[in-house]
Design a protein around this motif. Structure first.
Motif, PDB file in Angstrom:
ATOM      1  N   MET A  64      -0.651  -1.803 -19.521  1.00 39.47           N
ATOM      2  CA  MET A  64      -0.572  -1.747 -18.067  1.00 39.47           C
ATOM      3  C   MET A  64      -1.851  -1.176 -17.479  1.00 39.47           C
ATOM      4  O   MET A  64      -2.595  -0.448 -18.146  1.00 39.47           O
ATOM      5  CB  MET A  64       0.622  -0.901 -17.629  1.00 39.47           C
ATOM      6  CG  MET A  64       0.649   0.490 -18.207  1.00 39.47           C
ATOM      7  SD  MET A  64       2.061   1.459 -17.610  1.00 39.47           S
ATOM      8  CE  MET A  64       3.409   0.453 -18.190  1.00 39.47           C
ATOM      9  N   ALA A  65      -2.092  -1.512 -16.241  1.00 39.21           N
ATOM     10  CA  ALA A  65      -3.265  -1.003 -15.534  1.00 39.21           C
ATOM     11  C   ALA A  65      -2.991  -1.076 -14.043  1.00 39.21           C
ATOM     12  O   ALA A  65      -2.307  -1.983 -13.560  1.00 39.21           O
ATOM     13  CB  ALA A  65      -4.507  -1.819 -15.882  1.00 39.21           C
ATOM     14  N   GLY A  66      -3.517  -0.096 -13.318  1.00 35.20           N
ATOM     15  CA  GLY A  66      -3.324  -0.108 -11.881  1.00 35.20           C
ATOM     16  C   GLY A  66      -3.475   1.256 -11.256  1.00 35.20           C
ATOM     17  O   GLY A  66      -4.127   2.141 -11.821  1.00 35.20           O
ATOM     18  N   THR A  67      -2.833   1.429 -10.107  1.00 32.78           N
ATOM     19  CA  THR A  67      -2.937   2.667  -9.332  1.00 32.78           C
ATOM     20  C   THR A  67      -1.550   3.241  -9.095  1.00 32.78           C
ATOM     21  O   THR A  67      -0.631   2.516  -8.713  1.00 32.78           O
ATOM     22  CB  THR A  67      -3.607   2.393  -7.976  1.00 32.78           C
ATOM     23  OG1 THR A  67      -4.900   1.809  -8.197  1.00 32.78           O
ATOM     24  CG2 THR A  67      -3.771   3.682  -7.178  1.00 32.78           C
ATOM     25  N   MET A  68      -1.420   4.556  -9.329  1.00 28.33           N
ATOM     26  CA  MET A  68      -0.158   5.244  -9.096  1.00 28.33           C
ATOM     27  C   MET A  68      -0.303   6.222  -7.935  1.00 28.33           C
ATOM     28  O   MET A  68      -1.359   6.836  -7.758  1.00 28.33           O
ATOM     29  CB  MET A  68       0.259   6.020 -10.345  1.00 28.33           C
ATOM     30  CG  MET A  68       0.582   5.150 -11.538  1.00 28.33           C
ATOM     31  SD  MET A  68       1.984   4.058 -11.255  1.00 28.33           S
ATOM     32  CE  MET A  68       3.297   5.257 -11.034  1.00 28.33           C
ATOM     33  N   GLY A 243       3.339  -1.288  -3.515  1.00 24.34           N
ATOM     34  CA  GLY A 243       4.085  -0.624  -2.461  1.00 24.34           C
ATOM     35  C   GLY A 243       3.344   0.611  -1.991  1.00 24.34           C
ATOM     36  O   GLY A 243       2.286   0.948  -2.504  1.00 24.34           O
ATOM     37  N   GLU A 244       3.915   1.291  -1.018  1.00 22.28           N
ATOM     38  CA  GLU A 244       3.313   2.508  -0.477  1.00 22.28           C
ATOM     39  C   GLU A 244       4.247   3.679  -0.746  1.00 22.28           C
ATOM     40  O   GLU A 244       5.412   3.658  -0.343  1.00 22.28           O
ATOM     41  CB  GLU A 244       3.063   2.383   1.022  1.00 22.28           C
ATOM     42  CG  GLU A 244       1.888   1.486   1.378  1.00 22.28           C
ATOM     43  CD  GLU A 244       0.550   2.051   0.903  1.00 22.28           C
ATOM     44  OE1 GLU A 244       0.409   3.299   0.846  1.00 22.28           O
ATOM     45  OE2 GLU A 244      -0.335   1.246   0.580  1.00 22.28           O
ATOM     46  N   GLY A 245       3.737   4.706  -1.441  1.00 22.77           N
ATOM     47  CA  GLY A 245       4.516   5.895  -1.727  1.00 22.77           C
ATOM     48  C   GLY A 245       4.118   7.050  -0.840  1.00 22.77           C
ATOM     49  O   GLY A 245       3.182   6.948  -0.035  1.00 22.77           O
ATOM     50  N   ASP A 246       4.812   8.167  -0.973  1.00 25.26           N
ATOM     51  CA  ASP A 246       4.507   9.346  -0.165  1.00 25.26           C
ATOM     52  C   ASP A 246       3.106   9.874  -0.425  1.00 25.26           C
ATOM     53  O   ASP A 246       2.481  10.475   0.454  1.00 25.26           O
ATOM     54  CB  ASP A 246       5.521  10.460  -0.476  1.00 25.26           C
ATOM     55  CG  ASP A 246       6.910  10.121   0.039  1.00 25.26           C
ATOM     56  OD1 ASP A 246       7.011   9.260   0.940  1.00 25.26           O
ATOM     57  OD2 ASP A 246       7.886  10.709  -0.459  1.00 25.26           O
ATOM     58  N   LYS A 247       2.588   9.646  -1.653  1.00 24.33           N
ATOM     59  CA  LYS A 247       1.282  10.200  -2.018  1.00 24.33           C
ATOM     60  C   LYS A 247       0.223   9.125  -2.215  1.00 24.33           C
ATOM     61  O   LYS A 247      -0.789   9.368  -2.855  1.00 24.33           O
ATOM     62  CB  LYS A 247       1.429  11.034  -3.291  1.00 24.33           C
ATOM     63  CG  LYS A 247       2.321  12.257  -3.115  1.00 24.33           C
ATOM     64  CD  LYS A 247       2.383  13.071  -4.395  1.00 24.33           C
ATOM     65  CE  LYS A 247       3.266  14.308  -4.206  1.00 24.33           C
ATOM     66  NZ  LYS A 247       3.341  15.129  -5.442  1.00 24.33           N
ATOM     67  N   GLY A 248       0.472   7.935  -1.651  1.00 21.90           N
ATOM     68  CA  GLY A 248      -0.539   6.905  -1.752  1.00 21.90           C
ATOM     69  C   GLY A 248       0.020   5.592  -2.264  1.00 21.90           C
ATOM     70  O   GLY A 248       1.228   5.425  -2.424  1.00 21.90           O
TER      71      GLY A 248
END
Length: 285
Positions: A64-68, A243-248
């Motif tokens: 996997m790869a991406g932004t959390m 998606g958009e989370g509380d921290k980004g």
């Protein structure tokens, strides 16, 4: 010593939380490469068929790869077995430049942050968190993201999310890791996911889906833009969630290498591990 243990626990718990959280962003692949073809079905039916095939998955290997949210860019490779429960993951964070290893064996979570962990733990590389032995603290750590209680989640549960979308469409055909696939996309809310849970799923699948929904709720994500690449055998080969989370932002792509192949996860050597529960007992004593 006590403060060092606390610092090490906080840092490693953060790494473990991210690793466990990543487990929620998966789908499923096929251990045998599919024929060079794609399913010729209506988009909603193709997605439903791919989701149905995830219910009997017993093991997975994927990258996997991406932004959390709150963590930035990450890359990882993992393997997990559902029965018996076991997981192994190696994750690298671009934000910190560090690599964390996570293993779950016999309901215990092991964390290895390399040289930094060894410095904090007197030369030992692994920190063991046994949730049953830690009692209330174990539950608190789990609630704050260490994820030991969630480690039995099947990443394939997220593949079924797209069945709740009302606008599934076919994007086209694409080749993923040498496999020709059909690309589908749609948008779904967590409310839609929960509403779709009762449609043709067995009990285990419903429980896995519920755990996955909860993990996204904890991130503050309430809606997802989803992409699924399905091969000719109706297995999901690649999966993307945004998606958009509380921290980004959340933007994770998972590519599955095989399913139902043997997965073996070994317990780290006792001589190279520090048991957090024992450290706490010693500190209290």
């Amino acid at each position: 010593m006590r403060s060092s243990v606390r610092r090490a626990t906080r840092r490693r718990a953060t790494g473990a939380g991210l690793a466990a959280l990543l487990l929620a962003g998966g789908a499923v692949g096929c251990s045998k490469l599919a024929a060079d073809s794609s399913p010729d079905m209506a988009p909603a039916a193709a997605v439903a068929e791919a989701a149905k095939k995830t219910q009997d998955i017993t093991s997975l290997r994927y990258r996997m790869a991406g932004t959390m949210p709150g963590e930035g860019k990450i890359t990882a490779e993992a393997a997990m077995s559902m029965k018996p429960q076991a997981m192994s993951m190696r994750m690298t964070s671009a934000k910190t430049g560090s690599t964390v290893q996570v293993r779950v064996v016999d309901k215990a979570l092991y964390l290895n942050g390399g040289a930094e962990t060894a410095r904090e733990l007197g030369g030992k590389h692994w920190l063991k968190l046994d949730m049953s032995a830690l009692g209330g603290l174990g539950n608190n750590l789990t609630a704050n993201g260490t994820g030991a209680a969630e480690a039995d989640k099947n990443p394939a549960a997220e593949a079924a999310f797209l069945t709740g979308a009302r606008d599934v469409k076919k994007v086209g055909t694409e080749t993923v890791d040498g496999v020709r696939t059909t690309h589908y996309a749609g948008k779904v809310t967590l409310a839609d996911v929960e509403a779709a849970a009762a449609k043709g799923e067995n009990r285990d699948a419903r429980e896995r889906r519920a755990k996955s929904v909860e993990s996204y709720q904890k991130m503050g994500v309430d809606a997802l833009t989803m992409d699924m690449w399905v091969d000719g055998d109706h297995h999901t080969k690649r999966f993307r969630m945004r998606g958009e989370g509380d921290k980004g932002p959340l933007d994770m792509t998972v590519t599955f290498l095989d399913v139902n192949a043997p997965v073996t996860v070994t317990v780290p050597p006792a001589k190279d591990s520090t048991d957090l529960a024992q450290l706490m007992k010693d500190a209290q004593g």
